[in-house]
Design an enzyme around this catalytic site. Structure first.
Site, PDB file in Angstrom:
ATOM      1  N   ASN A 113       0.647  -1.178   0.424  1.00  0.00           N
ATOM      2  CA  ASN A 113      -0.004  -0.246   0.147  1.00  0.00           C
ATOM      3  C   ASN A 113       1.243   1.014   0.014  1.00  0.00           C
ATOM      4  OD1 ASN A 113      -1.745   1.747   0.101  1.00  0.00           O
ATOM      5  ND2 ASN A 113      -2.917   1.199   2.115  1.00  0.00           N
ATOM      6  N   LYS A 158       2.715   0.613   3.147  1.00  0.00           N
ATOM      7  CA  LYS A 158       2.778  -0.170   4.300  1.00  0.00           C
ATOM      8  C   LYS A 158       2.650  -0.940   3.582  1.00  0.00           C
ATOM      9  CE  LYS A 158      -0.861   3.471   6.637  1.00  0.00           C
ATOM     10  NZ  LYS A 158      -1.890   3.400   7.525  1.00  0.00           N
ATOM     11  N   ARG A 179      -2.500  -1.745  -3.473  1.00  0.00           N
ATOM     12  CA  ARG A 179      -3.739  -1.295  -2.949  1.00  0.00           C
ATOM     13  C   ARG A 179      -3.540  -0.070  -4.260  1.00  0.00           C
ATOM     14  NH1 ARG A 179      -4.122   4.304   0.372  1.00  0.00           N
ATOM     15  NH2 ARG A 179      -6.466   3.877   0.268  1.00  0.00           N
ATOM     16  N   HIS A 190     -12.310   4.730  -0.174  1.00  0.00           N
ATOM     17  CA  HIS A 190     -12.545   3.405   0.604  1.00  0.00           C
ATOM     18  C   HIS A 190     -12.916   2.825   0.683  1.00  0.00           C
ATOM     19  CE1 HIS A 190     -11.559   7.316   3.368  1.00  0.00           C
ATOM     20  NE2 HIS A 190     -10.392   6.986   3.103  1.00  0.00           N
ATOM     21  N   GLY A 231      -8.374  10.190   6.809  1.00  0.00           N
ATOM     22  CA  GLY A 231      -9.255  10.470   5.369  1.00  0.00           C
ATOM     23  C   GLY A 231     -10.909  10.203   6.433  1.00  0.00           C
ATOM     24  N   ARG A 234      -7.893  18.028   6.071  1.00  0.00           N
ATOM     25  CA  ARG A 234      -8.814  17.873   5.020  1.00  0.00           C
ATOM     26  C   ARG A 234     -10.974  19.004   4.877  1.00  0.00           C
ATOM     27  NH1 ARG A 234      -8.398  12.321   1.545  1.00  0.00           N
ATOM     28  NH2 ARG A 234      -6.948  11.316   3.496  1.00  0.00           N
ATOM     29  N   ASP A 251      -5.543  15.429  14.973  1.00  0.00           N
ATOM     30  CA  ASP A 251      -5.350  14.139  15.732  1.00  0.00           C
ATOM     31  C   ASP A 251      -6.648  13.515  16.223  1.00  0.00           C
ATOM     32  OD1 ASP A 251      -2.799  11.870  15.922  1.00  0.00           O
ATOM     33  OD2 ASP A 251      -5.021  11.906  17.506  1.00  0.00           O
ATOM     34  N   ARG A 270      -7.569  12.197  19.279  1.00  0.00           N
ATOM     35  CA  ARG A 270      -7.658  11.825  20.179  1.00  0.00           C
ATOM     36  C   ARG A 270      -6.423  13.007  20.918  1.00  0.00           C
ATOM     37  NH1 ARG A 270      -3.948   5.837  20.079  1.00  0.00           N
ATOM     38  NH2 ARG A 270      -3.683   6.823  18.018  1.00  0.00           N
ATOM     39  N   GLY A 277     -13.618   5.751  14.070  1.00  0.00           N
ATOM     40  CA  GLY A 277     -14.926   5.264  14.056  1.00  0.00           C
ATOM     41  C   GLY A 277     -15.046   4.571  14.723  1.00  0.00           C
ATOM     42  N   GLU A 307      -8.026  -3.499   6.214  1.00  0.00           N
ATOM     43  CA  GLU A 307      -8.023  -3.569   3.991  1.00  0.00           C
ATOM     44  C   GLU A 307      -6.754  -3.932   3.791  1.00  0.00           C
ATOM     45  OE1 GLU A 307      -8.128   1.135   5.378  1.00  0.00           O
ATOM     46  OE2 GLU A 307      -8.985   1.432   3.125  1.00  0.00           O
TER      47      GLU A 307
HETATM   48  P1  ADP Z   1      -5.074   6.099   8.446  1.00  0.00           P
HETATM   49  O1  ADP Z   1      -6.105   7.044   7.896  1.00  0.00           O
HETATM   50  O2  ADP Z   1      -3.827   7.151   8.664  1.00  0.00           O
HETATM   51  O3  ADP Z   1      -5.053   4.352   8.543  1.00  0.00           O
HETATM   52  P2  ADP Z   1      -6.531   5.718  11.545  1.00  0.00           P
HETATM   53  O4  ADP Z   1      -7.948   5.287  10.014  1.00  0.00           O
HETATM   54  O5  ADP Z   1      -5.466   5.081  11.965  1.00  0.00           O
HETATM   55  O6  ADP Z   1      -5.807   6.205  10.049  1.00  0.00           O
HETATM   56  O7  ADP Z   1      -6.635   6.806  12.142  1.00  0.00           O
HETATM   57  C1  ADP Z   1      -6.304   7.782  13.174  1.00  0.00           C
HETATM   58  C2  ADP Z   1      -7.260   8.338  13.667  1.00  0.00           C
HETATM   59  O8  ADP Z   1      -7.284   7.779  14.228  1.00  0.00           O
HETATM   60  C3  ADP Z   1      -6.479   9.887  14.592  1.00  0.00           C
HETATM   61  O9  ADP Z   1      -7.046  10.879  14.408  1.00  0.00           O
HETATM   62  C4  ADP Z   1      -6.439   9.598  15.505  1.00  0.00           C
HETATM   63  O10 ADP Z   1      -6.641  10.113  16.517  1.00  0.00           O
HETATM   64  C5  ADP Z   1      -7.378   8.537  15.630  1.00  0.00           C
HETATM   65  N1  ADP Z   1      -7.457   7.189  17.054  1.00  0.00           N
HETATM   66  C6  ADP Z   1      -7.291   6.330  17.072  1.00  0.00           C
HETATM   67  N2  ADP Z   1      -7.297   5.666  18.312  1.00  0.00           N
HETATM   68  C7  ADP Z   1      -8.400   7.189  18.925  1.00  0.00           C
HETATM   69  C8  ADP Z   1      -8.947   7.120  20.175  1.00  0.00           C
HETATM   70  N3  ADP Z   1      -8.501   5.718  21.403  1.00  0.00           N
HETATM   71  N4  ADP Z   1      -9.678   8.427  20.368  1.00  0.00           N
HETATM   72  C9  ADP Z   1     -10.188   8.970  19.332  1.00  0.00           C
HETATM   73  N5  ADP Z   1      -9.456   8.193  17.864  1.00  0.00           N
HETATM   74  C10 ADP Z   1      -8.619   7.969  17.773  1.00  0.00           C
END
Ligand code: ADP
Length: 409
Positions: free
Chosen positions: A10, A17, A94, A183, A215, A244, A286, A288, A336, A393
Site C-alpha cells: 500500500n 505499508k 492497493r 475507501h 481520511g 481536509r 489528531d 485523540r 470510528g 483493508e
Molecule cells: P489512517 O487513515 O491514516 O489509516 P486511522 O484509521 O489509523 O488513519 O485513524 C487515525 C485517527 O484515529 C487519528 O485521528 C487518531 O487520533 C484517531 N484515533 C485512534 N485512536 C483513537 C482513540 N482512542 N480515540 C480517538 N481517536 C482515536
C-alpha cells in the site's frame, strides 16, 4: 505457517505499508511501514512474531534517495532473510484510483500499469506512488503474479444520477469528471462483516458504513452494493477530515484568489493540508489529541470536534436517501473504532433515522477496555443497529488478489 501468503503493498505519497498475509485467516506473518520517504528521516519498521524494529532507510544506488524503491528493497531483503519468499503466491497492490475502467481487481499487465499511470491525473500523489511500488515489486519478484485492487471499485455500482455532478455532460464524457468514491475496500469489508454480525445474508440488508480515519467517508450499501458515497472525483469531497476541508462552496476558490490574493497552489494546500480538524482547532489533526484538549477546556478543540461530528451525521443522512430502510450504521477506521465520544455525538444528531446508542456498550468499545478491537453492537435494543467493526483493508486485498490468481491459474 501457511505456505500460501500474499504480499500486500500500500504505497502512499510518502509512506509504504506492507503485510505478508495468509489470505484465508487474515493473519500477518510479517508487516510494517516505511515512513517519511524521500526525507532525511526516512525509516522502515517491521513487525515479526511480536517483535518490532525500525531502521533508517538508506538511499538507492540509482537515485541516492530513500524513496519507495528503497523501501521495497528493504522489505524484499527482510523477506529473504526470513526465508519467506518461497511462500508468496502473489502480490496485491492497493491502488487508490481505478477510474471507470475497473470495478474488480485485475492482474497487472503493461496495459493496466499504463492505465494506473494515466489515472494519476485524477489522483496525482497516490497513483504515481502506486506505479513506482508496482515497478519495484515486479523487479524484485518477476515470477509472481501481481494484482491491483482499487479503492474506487466498490463504488462502481452507484447509478449515474448519483455519480454525476451538475456540470456540462461533456466533462464527464470527454474527461471522466464524475464522483468515484474511495475507501472502497474498507466499506466492502465492514459491510460483509456487518452481515455476519447481524446474522443475515448481505444481499438482504441495507447499511450505512462510516470510515472515520485520517481520511473520512460514508457509504450507503444496499444488498451488498454501494449506492451512494460521500467522496467524489477525489478524496476531498464530503466529510471534514483530519486536514481536509470536505465540502465547501466551490466558489470559495475564486474568493480566496481574487479577493484575498491567494496563489492557486496555496489554496490547494489550504484545502487539503491545513483545513479540517487541524484548521478549526489550530492545534492538531489528531482526534485523540483534540478530545484530550477538549476535556481540558480548549474551546477551539471542542468546536472542531463538534463541526466534525455534525458533518458526519449530515453526510450519513444525505446518503441514506439511497436506501429504503436502514438495518445498521457501521463505524470503522481509527476514529470510528476507538472514539466513543465521536460515535455518541454523531448518533446524537441522527434521531431522524431513529438511531440510539446504548451509552454503556458504546463506552465498552473504547481502547483499553475489555473487548478492544472486537466487532460489536452498541445500539439500544429497539433502534436500528449501530455496530463497531474494525476495518482490515489488507485482508480484503490479500483475499481478492489470491482469489483472482487461483481463478486464472
Ligand atoms: P489512517 O487513515 O491514516 O489509516 P486511522 O484509521 O489509523 O488513519 O485513524 C487515525 C485517527 O484515529 C487519528 O485521528 C487518531 O487520533 C484517531 N484515533 C485512534 N485512536 C483513537 C482513540 N482512542 N480515540 C480517538 N481517536 C482515536
Amino acid at each position: 505457517m501457511s505456505t500460501h501468503l500474499v504480499l500486500v503493498i500500500n504505497c502512499g505519497s510518502s509512506s509504504l505499508k506492507f503485510s505478508l498475509m495468509d489470505p484465508q485467516s487474515g493473519v500477518s506473518e510479517l508487516d510494517g511501514e516505511a515512513e517519511r520517504l524521500c526525507s532525511d528521516t526516512a525509516q522502515v519498521c517491521f513487525e515479526y512474531q511480536g517483535d518490532k524494529s525500525c531502521t533508517a532507510l538508506t538511499g538507492t544506488l540509482l537515485t541516492g534517495k530513500a524513496d519507495h524503491q528503497a523501501a521495497v528493497n528493504a522489505i524484499v531483503e527482510r523477506i529473504h532473510e526470513l526465508n519467506l519468499a518461497e511462500s508468496i503466491d502473489c502480490v496485491g497492490h492497493r491502488v487508490v484510483h481505478g477510474g471507470e475502467h475497473y470495478s474488480d481487481p485485475v492482474r497487472i499487465t503493461p496495459e493496466v500499469k499504463a492505465a494506473i499511470v494515466d489515472l494519476a491525473k485524477l489522483a496525482p500523489l497516490h497513483n504515481t506512488a502506486h506505479a513506482i511500488g508496482i515497478e519495484a515489486t515486479q523487479a524484485a519478484f518477476p515470477h509472481l503474479p501481481q494484482v491491483a485492487v482499487f479503492d474506487t471499485a466498490f463504488h462502481q455500482t452507484m447509478p449515474d444520477y448519483v455519480y454525476l455532478y451538475g456540470l456540462p455532460y461533456k466533462l464527464y464524457r470527454e474527461h471522466g469528471i464524475r464522483r468515484y468514491g474511495f475507501h472502497g475496500t474498507s466499506h466492502d469489508f465492514v459491510s460483509r462483516r456487518a452481515a455476519g454480525l447481524l446474522g443475515k445474508p448481505r444481499e438482504k440488508i441495507q447499511l450505512i458504513t462510516a470510515h472515520l480515519g485520517s481520511g473520512c467517508s460514508v457509504a450507503a450499501v444496499a444488498y451488498g452494493k454501494c449506492v451512494d458515497t460521500s467522496m467524489g472525483l477525489t478524496p476531498q469531497e464530503g466529510l471534514m477530515m483530519g486536514t481536509r476541508s470536505g465540502d465547501v462552496d466551490p466558489t470559495l476558490v475564486f474568493h480566496l484568489v481574487e479577493q484575498l490574493g491567494y496563489e492557486l497552489a496555496d489554496v490547494k494546500t489550504l484545502l487539503t493540508e491545513q483545513s479540517g480538524l487541524l484548521g478549526i482547532s489550530e492545534l492538531s489533526n489528531d482526534c485523540r489529541e483534540l478530545e484530550a484538549a477538549a476535556v481540558e477546556g480548549n474551546k477551539q478543540a471542542t468546536l472542531a470536534l463538534e463541526v466534525f461530528c455534525y458533518r458526519i451525521a449530515r453526510n450519513i443522512a444525505a446518503v441514506s436517501v439511497g436506501l429504503t430502510q436502514l438495518d445498521a450504521l457501521v463505524f470503522t477506521g481509527g476514529i470510528g473504532e476507538n472514539s466513543a465520544y465521536i460515535r455518541e455525538k454523531v448518533v446524537g444528531h441522527l434521531a431522524i433515522l431513529h438511531l440510539a446508542l446504548d451509552i454503556e456498550k458504546n463506552q465498552d468499545c473504547c481502547i483499553g477496555k475489555e473487548g478492544e478491537g472486537a466487532e460489536r453492537r452498541i445500539s439500544t435494543k429497539n433502534a436500528p443497529a449501530c455496530l463497531v467493526i474494525p476495518t482490515n483493508e489488507e485482508w480484503v486485498i490479500a483475499e481478492q488478489a489470491e482469489a483472482l490468481v487461483q481463478a486464472s491459474s
